[in-house]
Scaffold this active site. Structure first.
Site, PDB file in Angstrom:
ATOM      1  CE  LYS A 201     106.521  11.729  26.395  1.00  0.00           C
ATOM      2  NZ  LYS A 201     107.127  11.475  25.103  1.00  0.00           N
ATOM      3  CE  LYS A 254     102.798  11.533  25.889  1.00  0.00           C
ATOM      4  NZ  LYS A 254     103.784  11.207  24.886  1.00  0.00           N
TER       5      LYS A 254
END
Ligand code: PBG
Length: 330
Positions: A201, A254
């Site tokens: 992330k 992500k």
């Protein structure tokens, strides 16, 4: 020595030929659709920077869920937008909290539809950080207390599983979060509930519209101490490796669009399903350009989603899921 020139036939001559040799296929079965559930009644408020995406109260959720299921989408990713926030994110782990209530309701309406619960505190804390904030006595600087935060995240995950969540998706990136949540779930009798780890992330500007939507912009500081530097790729493998060792069942990257190389890397390095999160600003950019008439939304969306799959994603979390499922059917 001379080499013969081998001419490859171009296998593009007809639609049938193209269908036969296609390497990647996009299906509505690949998608998870994010949903923002909120307190109150008759709430259906569109998020201004994300046209077509709404905050929904539970009384209007049923129609939405039936539509999603009828489109062949396999699951929803639930985000809670609570009306009450506090220092320790109490509304993240209450039996009657919004995500827990929504989960029970959805499993009642559409038992086959998978409920993936986002496990984080940031929407529920008054300061907007993903954990418990403490003050360093000597420097007076605020910091996120890793171990205290873990306790509350485990509590959140267990309460979500109790409500019927099929997959736990911890998005907080505290150290040791997968191990702690796995142990907590097992201990509570949820050995069968898989963990979709937000393994890779990045500290990204592509979350802007989501933070407006979830009201989760940090009130001070940023998430740079617990989210990754966009410049790093090898670090992504380290992060994923430790999540795999801690018991992750699926690995997420992500955002997705600017990180296609990372999706491919995880697909090649690990044998777990790879999840691409096509985040809010990636959606907003397409919607904005389409609204101006500058691009053809349908073909751009389908090409983008296909690109994630070609890069190696097995699952794509996307706000385009309903539109794309419709386009893929018709
Ligand atoms: C944090 C969380 C975020 C997103 C999903 N979960 C925001 C963040 O990390 O700051 C972003 C998703 C999106 O932009 O669509 N719980």
């Amino acid at each position: 020595m001379s080499y013969p020139i081998v001419r490859h036939r171009r296998l593009r001559g007809s639609q049938a030929m193209r269908n036969l040799v296609r390497e990647t296929r996009l299906s509505m079965h690949d998608f998870l659709y994010p949903l923002f559930v909120t307190e109150g009644t008759d709430v259906r408020s569109e998020i201004p920077s994300m046209p077509g995406v709404f905050h929904l109260s539970l009384d209007v959720l049923e129609a939405e869920i039936r539509e999603i299921a009828s489109l062949g989408i396999q699951g929803v990713l639930l985000f809670g937008v609570p009306s009450h926030k506090d220092e320790i994110g109490s509304e993240a782990y209450g039996h009657e909290s919004i995500v827990q209530r929504a989960t029970r309701a959805i499993k009642g309406w559409a038992p086959e539809l998978l409920v993936v619960a986002d496990t984080c505190l940031c929407q529920f804390t008054s300061h907007g950080h993903c954990g418990v904030v403490k003050k360093d006595e000597r420097t007076n600087n605020a910091y996120v207390d890793n171990d205290l935060s873990l306790e509350l995240l485990v509590k959140t995950a267990v309460s979500q599983a109790e409500a019927g969540a099929d997959i736990i998706a911890p998005s907080n990136m505290m150290d040791g979060y997968v191990l702690a949540i796995r142990a907590g779930l097992d201990e509570a009798g949820f050995e069968h509930v898989p963990i979709m780890a937000y393994s890779v992330k990045y500290a990204s500007s592509f979350y802007g519209p989501f933070r407006d939507a979830a009201h989760s912009t940090p009130q001070f500081g940023d998430r740079k101490t617990y989210q990754m530097d966009p410049a790093n790729a090898r670090e992504a493998i380290r992060e994923a490796e430790s999540d795999v060792r801690e018991g992750a069942d699926m690995l997420m990257v992500k955002p997705a669009l600017a990180y296609m190389d990372i999706i491919r890397e995880l697909k090649d390095q690990f044998d777990l399903p790879v999840v691409a999160y096509n985040v809010s600003a990636e959606y907003s950019m397409i919607k904005a350009a389409a609204a101006q008439g500058w691009i053809d939304e349908r073909s751009i969306v389908l090409e983008t989603l296909l690109g994630f799959k070609r890069a190696g994603a097995d699952i794509v979390i996307t706000y385009h899921a309903k539109d794309a499922a419709r386009w893929l059917q018709g």
